[in-house]
Design a protein around this motif. Structure first.
Motif, PDB file in Angstrom:
ATOM      1  N   ARG A  64      13.826-159.693  12.375  1.00 37.50           N
ATOM      2  CA  ARG A  64      14.413-160.176  13.636  1.00 37.50           C
ATOM      3  C   ARG A  64      13.295-160.777  14.466  1.00 37.50           C
ATOM      4  NH1 ARG A  64      17.261-155.716  12.189  1.00 37.50           N
ATOM      5  NH2 ARG A  64      19.544-155.956  12.153  1.00 37.50           N
ATOM      6  N   GLY A  65      13.642-161.822  15.164  1.00 38.05           N
ATOM      7  CA  GLY A  65      12.640-162.501  15.975  1.00 38.05           C
ATOM      8  C   GLY A  65      13.253-163.664  16.707  1.00 38.05           C
ATOM      9  N   PHE A  66      12.532-164.775  16.721  1.00 40.25           N
ATOM     10  CA  PHE A  66      12.967-165.908  17.543  1.00 40.25           C
ATOM     11  C   PHE A  66      12.661-167.237  16.853  1.00 40.25           C
ATOM     12  CE2 PHE A  66      11.940-162.457  20.426  1.00 40.25           C
ATOM     13  CZ  PHE A  66      13.017-162.451  21.308  1.00 40.25           C
ATOM     14  N   GLN A  67      13.421-168.236  17.236  1.00 43.03           N
ATOM     15  CA  GLN A  67      13.039-169.626  16.992  1.00 43.03           C
ATOM     16  C   GLN A  67      12.580-170.213  18.311  1.00 43.03           C
ATOM     17  OE1 GLN A  67      15.899-172.221  15.127  1.00 43.03           O
ATOM     18  NE2 GLN A  67      14.637-174.038  15.427  1.00 43.03           N
ATOM     19  N   ILE A  68      11.457-170.910  18.274  1.00 43.87           N
ATOM     20  CA  ILE A  68      10.974-171.615  19.459  1.00 43.87           C
ATOM     21  C   ILE A  68      11.607-172.999  19.480  1.00 43.87           C
ATOM     22  CG2 ILE A  68       8.960-172.551  20.655  1.00 43.87           C
ATOM     23  CD1 ILE A  68       7.270-170.429  19.261  1.00 43.87           C
ATOM     24  N   HIS A  69      12.419-173.250  20.471  1.00 42.51           N
ATOM     25  CA  HIS A  69      13.017-174.577  20.663  1.00 42.51           C
ATOM     26  C   HIS A  69      12.217-175.301  21.745  1.00 42.51           C
ATOM     27  CE1 HIS A  69      16.695-174.008  18.215  1.00 42.51           C
ATOM     28  NE2 HIS A  69      16.532-172.740  18.540  1.00 42.51           N
ATOM     29  N   VAL A  70      11.514-176.334  21.352  1.00 44.64           N
ATOM     30  CA  VAL A  70      10.724-177.103  22.320  1.00 44.64           C
ATOM     31  C   VAL A  70      11.656-178.066  23.055  1.00 44.64           C
ATOM     32  CG1 VAL A  70       8.790-178.693  22.639  1.00 44.64           C
ATOM     33  CG2 VAL A  70       8.660-176.896  20.886  1.00 44.64           C
ATOM     34  N   THR A  71      11.801-177.851  24.350  1.00 46.35           N
ATOM     35  CA  THR A  71      12.709-178.667  25.174  1.00 46.35           C
ATOM     36  C   THR A  71      11.984-179.783  25.911  1.00 46.35           C
ATOM     37  OG1 THR A  71      12.461-177.060  26.976  1.00 46.35           O
ATOM     38  CG2 THR A  71      14.342-176.781  25.491  1.00 46.35           C
ATOM     39  N   ASP A  72      10.672-179.624  26.123  1.00 43.31           N
ATOM     40  CA  ASP A  72       9.865-180.655  26.778  1.00 43.31           C
ATOM     41  C   ASP A  72       8.454-180.568  26.216  1.00 43.31           C
ATOM     42  OD1 ASP A  72       8.299-182.268  28.460  1.00 43.31           O
ATOM     43  OD2 ASP A  72       9.571-181.859  30.203  1.00 43.31           O
ATOM     44  N   GLN A  73       8.162-181.453  25.263  1.00 41.28           N
ATOM     45  CA  GLN A  73       6.882-181.366  24.564  1.00 41.28           C
ATOM     46  C   GLN A  73       5.690-181.640  25.482  1.00 41.28           C
ATOM     47  OE1 GLN A  73       7.529-184.062  21.315  1.00 41.28           O
ATOM     48  NE2 GLN A  73       7.308-185.896  22.550  1.00 41.28           N
ATOM     49  N   ASP A  74       5.912-182.355  26.582  1.00 40.21           N
ATOM     50  CA  ASP A  74       4.822-182.621  27.521  1.00 40.21           C
ATOM     51  C   ASP A  74       4.453-181.380  28.333  1.00 40.21           C
ATOM     52  OD1 ASP A  74       4.301-185.452  27.052  1.00 40.21           O
ATOM     53  OD2 ASP A  74       6.297-185.792  27.876  1.00 40.21           O
ATOM     54  N   LYS A  75       5.418-180.513  28.565  1.00 36.62           N
ATOM     55  CA  LYS A  75       5.170-179.318  29.385  1.00 36.62           C
ATOM     56  C   LYS A  75       4.837-178.083  28.564  1.00 36.62           C
ATOM     57  CE  LYS A  75       8.083-180.759  33.275  1.00 36.62           C
ATOM     58  NZ  LYS A  75       9.310-180.446  34.062  1.00 36.62           N
ATOM     59  N   TYR A  76       5.252-178.060  27.323  1.00 37.30           N
ATOM     60  CA  TYR A  76       5.081-176.882  26.472  1.00 37.30           C
ATOM     61  C   TYR A  76       3.603-176.629  26.184  1.00 37.30           C
ATOM     62  CZ  TYR A  76       5.354-174.066  22.172  1.00 37.30           C
ATOM     63  OH  TYR A  76       5.198-173.105  21.205  1.00 37.30           O
ATOM     64  N   LYS A  77       3.174-175.381  26.338  1.00 39.49           N
ATOM     65  CA  LYS A  77       1.796-174.970  26.069  1.00 39.49           C
ATOM     66  C   LYS A  77       1.821-173.964  24.912  1.00 39.49           C
ATOM     67  CE  LYS A  77       0.996-173.615  30.324  1.00 39.49           C
ATOM     68  NZ  LYS A  77       0.243-173.111  31.507  1.00 39.49           N
ATOM     69  N   PRO A  78       1.647-174.429  23.688  1.00 40.03           N
ATOM     70  CA  PRO A  78       1.843-173.553  22.530  1.00 40.03           C
ATOM     71  C   PRO A  78       0.890-172.365  22.475  1.00 40.03           C
ATOM     72  CG  PRO A  78       0.908-175.674  21.871  1.00 40.03           C
ATOM     73  CD  PRO A  78       1.332-175.817  23.286  1.00 40.03           C
ATOM     74  N   TYR A  79      -0.373-172.579  22.792  1.00 41.05           N
ATOM     75  CA  TYR A  79      -1.359-171.503  22.672  1.00 41.05           C
ATOM     76  C   TYR A  79      -1.074-170.396  23.689  1.00 41.05           C
ATOM     77  CZ  TYR A  79      -6.013-169.447  21.838  1.00 41.05           C
ATOM     78  OH  TYR A  79      -7.057-168.610  21.500  1.00 41.05           O
ATOM     79  N   TYR A  80      -0.922-170.771  24.935  1.00 41.13           N
ATOM     80  CA  TYR A  80      -0.608-169.804  25.990  1.00 41.13           C
ATOM     81  C   TYR A  80       0.681-169.053  25.669  1.00 41.13           C
ATOM     82  CZ  TYR A  80       1.420-168.262  30.437  1.00 41.13           C
ATOM     83  OH  TYR A  80       2.028-167.528  31.412  1.00 41.13           O
ATOM     84  N   SER A  81       1.692-169.781  25.220  1.00 43.37           N
ATOM     85  CA  SER A  81       3.000-169.170  24.963  1.00 43.37           C
ATOM     86  C   SER A  81       2.916-168.114  23.870  1.00 43.37           C
ATOM     87  CB  SER A  81       4.022-170.247  24.578  1.00 43.37           C
ATOM     88  OG  SER A  81       4.168-171.200  25.625  1.00 43.37           O
TER      89      SER A  81
END
Length: 392
Positions: free
Chosen positions: A298-315
């Motif tokens: 069980r877990g999650f899918q990350i849906h990127v809704t705004d690639q300009d705002k998304y911070k993958p490392y921090y998230s």
């Protein structure tokens, strides 16, 4: 969508005069194609008959067939051209004199992932060093940074964690093309080989791969789409844990989980299922290989809704902290070896600093940790801007 021409396409259309009569080598993999899906080795063989003298392959193999790290490739003969393929992820990762003897010029056409730990850029750096040592010229056929050339994110690599997933003190998300990185490595880090970059035409720093008109060919088996590349600078950290990063599924790095995770508990700890530019959607999945093979996760899918705002490392650091704090009895850091390092924690090699692991374990404020990276990012930007080939 803009029309972008890759360095390969520009090289074939207008070859530099210094190429004529030279014996050519090519470091490539399946993503080394033009917009019509014709591979670089075929284009070069046709353009310069009899001059393609050696081929070289990075991690995952010449056909990108090897799934995971520390799975080596052998030297082979390419059936298409009849040319020897030297593996640079096999018995050695550093080109030998014997490997470079058949060539005068090494062409490098690799699709990078825009992330510090992606090993192709270190294979390139070893080639630059070998070219200097053996008196060869290197020509980089540039390609887009698939996650853009504007955003730079994460701490810079601490020198005590130098490995094959990090040779230089650059941030996790570096914001450079492979050609710009080559210039940075060659000049700032004083490799000083004979280097040229064939630039793209039409690429701008603000572009993500989906803006380019170029076809996406997975540069490695677990980056099947441009979206997987966008989440990769964060989700790659999970390789250093017992949390599945989605290997053995159809959406590696976009999905993650483990049998012991309860989605509601993670969302409750985080206080939300939303990050800047992304939403976490609860899922369940069974990996067909790798961690938790055949077990319900069980877990999650990350849906990127705004690639300009998304911070993958921090998230991902935030998510990982939530998992650790909620499931410290089940969660585990993966033990060595990892990418030929046999002593240090894999997660420390990936993040480039053991302080990240400590912050997760101590439940430190990740916003404050992120602020602490700003000075080193600014110092990196001051250096890296000197090697920018492209504008906004």
């Amino acid at each position: 969508m803009a029309t972008v021409f890759s360095g390969l396409e520009n090289f074939i259309k207008s070859p530099p005069s210094y190429i004529q009569g030279k014996r050519l080598g090519l470091l490539c993999n399946p993503a080394s194609v033009n917009r019509n899906f014709v591979h670089a080795r075929q284009l070069i063989n046709e353009k310069f008959p009899g001059k393609l003298s050696a081929l070289y392959s990075p991690q995952h193999g010449f056909f990108s067939e090897k799934q995971d790290n520390m799975i080596e490739s052998e030297n082979i003969i390419d059936n298409t051209t009849g040319v020897q393929v030297f593996s640079l992820y096999g018995k050695t990762r550093i080109p030998s004199k014997e490997m470079f003897e058949p060539i005068d010029i090494l062409l490098i056409d690799l699709q990078d992932a825009g992330t510090r730990v992606y090993t192709f850029i270190y294979t390139m750096s070893y080639c630059l060093e070998a070219a200097k040592k053996f008196g060869k010229k290197v020509v980089i056929l540039d390609r887009p940074n698939p996650i853009g050339g504007v955003a730079v994110e994460g701490n810079c690599l601490s020198l005590e964690y130098i490995s094959f997933v990090g040779r230089y003190p650059i941030p996790m998300r570096h914001g450079l093309t492979i050609g710009e990185l080559a210039l940075l490595f060659n000049k700032h880090y004083a490799i000083d080989c004979d280097l040229e970059v064939i630039p793209m035409k039409g690429w701008r720093r603000k572009m993500f791969f989906s803006d380019t008109s170029l076809p996406w060919i997975p540069p490695s088996p677990n980056l099947p789409t441009p979206v997987s590349a966008i989440v990769y600078p964060g989700q790659v950290i999970l390789e250093g844990t017992n949390i599945s990063e989605g290997r053995g599924t159809t959406q590696p790095f976009e999905i993650f989980g483990a049998p012991f995770i309860e989605c509601d508990k993670i969302i409750s700890f985080l206080g939300t299922n939303k990050f800047s530019g992304a939403i976490l959607r609860p899922i369940a999945f069974e990996p067909t290989s790798n961690k938790w093979q055949g077990e319900l996760c069980r877990g999650f899918q990350i849906h990127v809704t705004d690639q300009d705002k998304y911070k993958p490392y921090y998230s991902t650091v935030k998510i990982l902290q939530a998992v650790f704090q909620c499931y410290s009895n089940h969660f585990a850091w993966k033990l060595p070896p990892y990418e030929y390092e046999f002593e240090k924690y894999p997660v420390d090699l990936i993040t480039g600093n053991a302080a990240i692991r400590a912050a997760i374990e101590n439940n430190d404020d990740i916003e404050e940790i992120e602020k602490s990276w700003r000075d080193e990012i600014e110092q990196f930007l001051d250096i890296s801007r000197k090697y920018h080939i492209y504008s906004l």
